[in-house]
Design an enzyme around this catalytic site. Structure first.
Site, PDB file in Angstrom:
ATOM      1  N   TYR A  65      -0.029  22.298 -21.784  1.00 44.32           N
ATOM      2  CA  TYR A  65       0.135  22.716 -23.173  1.00 44.32           C
ATOM      3  C   TYR A  65      -0.879  23.780 -23.573  1.00 44.32           C
ATOM      4  CZ  TYR A  65      -3.098  18.703 -24.068  1.00 44.32           C
ATOM      5  OH  TYR A  65      -4.131  17.780 -24.057  1.00 44.32           O
ATOM      6  N   TYR A  66      -1.704  24.231 -22.648  1.00 44.22           N
ATOM      7  CA  TYR A  66      -2.541  25.408 -22.890  1.00 44.22           C
ATOM      8  C   TYR A  66      -1.692  26.652 -22.632  1.00 44.22           C
ATOM      9  CZ  TYR A  66      -6.593  22.242 -22.501  1.00 44.22           C
ATOM     10  OH  TYR A  66      -7.506  21.234 -22.657  1.00 44.22           O
ATOM     11  N   GLY A  67      -1.371  27.354 -23.660  1.00 44.19           N
ATOM     12  CA  GLY A  67      -0.580  28.565 -23.482  1.00 44.19           C
ATOM     13  C   GLY A  67       0.655  28.623 -24.387  1.00 44.19           C
TER      14      GLY A  67
END
Length: 204
Positions: A65-67
Site C-alpha cells: 500500500y506504499y504507492g
C-alpha cells in the site's frame, strides 16, 4: 556504512532462523510525495536500495500500500532476484483511497488480495514476513485482531507466508492475542523495540 550497520548489532526473530541486522531499510518514502505514485527519479530510488544492501542492510520494511504498489515494484526492479540472506518484511491491514487516504483493510478478502498483491509486485512465491498492521492506520484504535490473524494463519498454511508478525507492538501488547488459541502464535513475533529501519531518500 558497513561498519556502522555492524555496530548496530543483530537479532534473531523469535521462532525463526532469520538473523537480521538491527538497522534495516524503511522503503516507505521510495514512492512519490505523500507515499503516492512513482518518485520523480526511479533510477535514484533503485540506486538507494542497491547501496543500502551493499552497505550491509539485510532486511527491508515495505508494504504494497506504499504507492500503492510502487514501492514494491521498485524493490523488485532494484534487487530481484534477491540476494541470499535478504529478508523483505511487508505489511497487510491497510489500503489507499483514491484521495490518498489511509484506510483499514482487515476483511478476509482484503487480506487475501493484499497478500497476492505483495507476492506479484515483489516477484516472489512466498512472503518472508508479513506484519499485520493493528490499531489505527495513522493513530491508535481499539479492536480485535483475532479474525485477521486467522486469515494470515491460513495463508501461512498455504505456503504464501513464511512468518507472521505484528506492526504497532504497543497496541499488540494490549490486544487479546491469547484468545486466538488456534493460531501458531509461537511462530509469530513482535518486532523488537531496538530494531531500526532507516529511510534514505534519493537525491532529487
Amino acid at each position: 556504512m558497513i561498519e556502522q550497520i555492524g555496530f548496530a548489532g543483530s537479532f534473531t526473530l523469535p521462532g525463526t532462523s532469520m538473523t537480521l541486522n538491527r538497522m534495516g531499510y524503511g522503503a516507505m518514502q521510495l514512492a512519490g510525495p505523500e507515499v503516492w505514485g512513482p518518485p520523480r527519479d526511479v533510477n535514484a530510488a533503485i540506486a538507494v536500495l542497491r547501496e543500502a544492501v551493499e552497505s550491509g542492510v539485510n532486511h527491508i520494511d515495505t508494504s504494497d500500500y506504499y504507492g500503492p504498489h510502487v514501492t514494491n515494484q521498485i524493490i523488485k526492479q532494484a534487487l530481484h532476484p534477491y540476494p541470499d540472506g535478504l529478508v523483505v518484511v511487508t505489511k497487510l491491514g491497510a489500503r489507499r483511497g483514491a484521495d490518498k487516504s489511509w484506510i483499514h483493510a482487515l476483511s478476509r478478502q482484503e487480506l487475501i488480495d493484499g497478500a497476492h498483491d505483495n507476492l506479484r509486485n515483489l516477484g516472489v512465491e512466498t512472503l518472508d514476513v508479513v506484519n499485520l498492521r493493528v490499531g489505527g492506520v495513522m493513530e491508535p484504535s481499539e479492536g480485535s485482531v483475532e479474525q485477521p490473524l486467522t486469515v494470515l494463519a491460513e495463508l501461512k498454511r498455504q505456503g504464501l507466508i513464511r512468518h507472521i508478525g505484528l506492526s504497532n507492538p504497543d497496541y499488540a501488547r494490549r490486544s487479546p492475542l491469547r484468545r486466538c488459541s488456534e493460531l501458531p502464535l509461537r511462530q509469530s513475533f513482535l518486532v523488537p523495540r531496538s530494531m531500526v529501519c532507516v529511510c534514505v531518500l534519493p537525491m532529487l
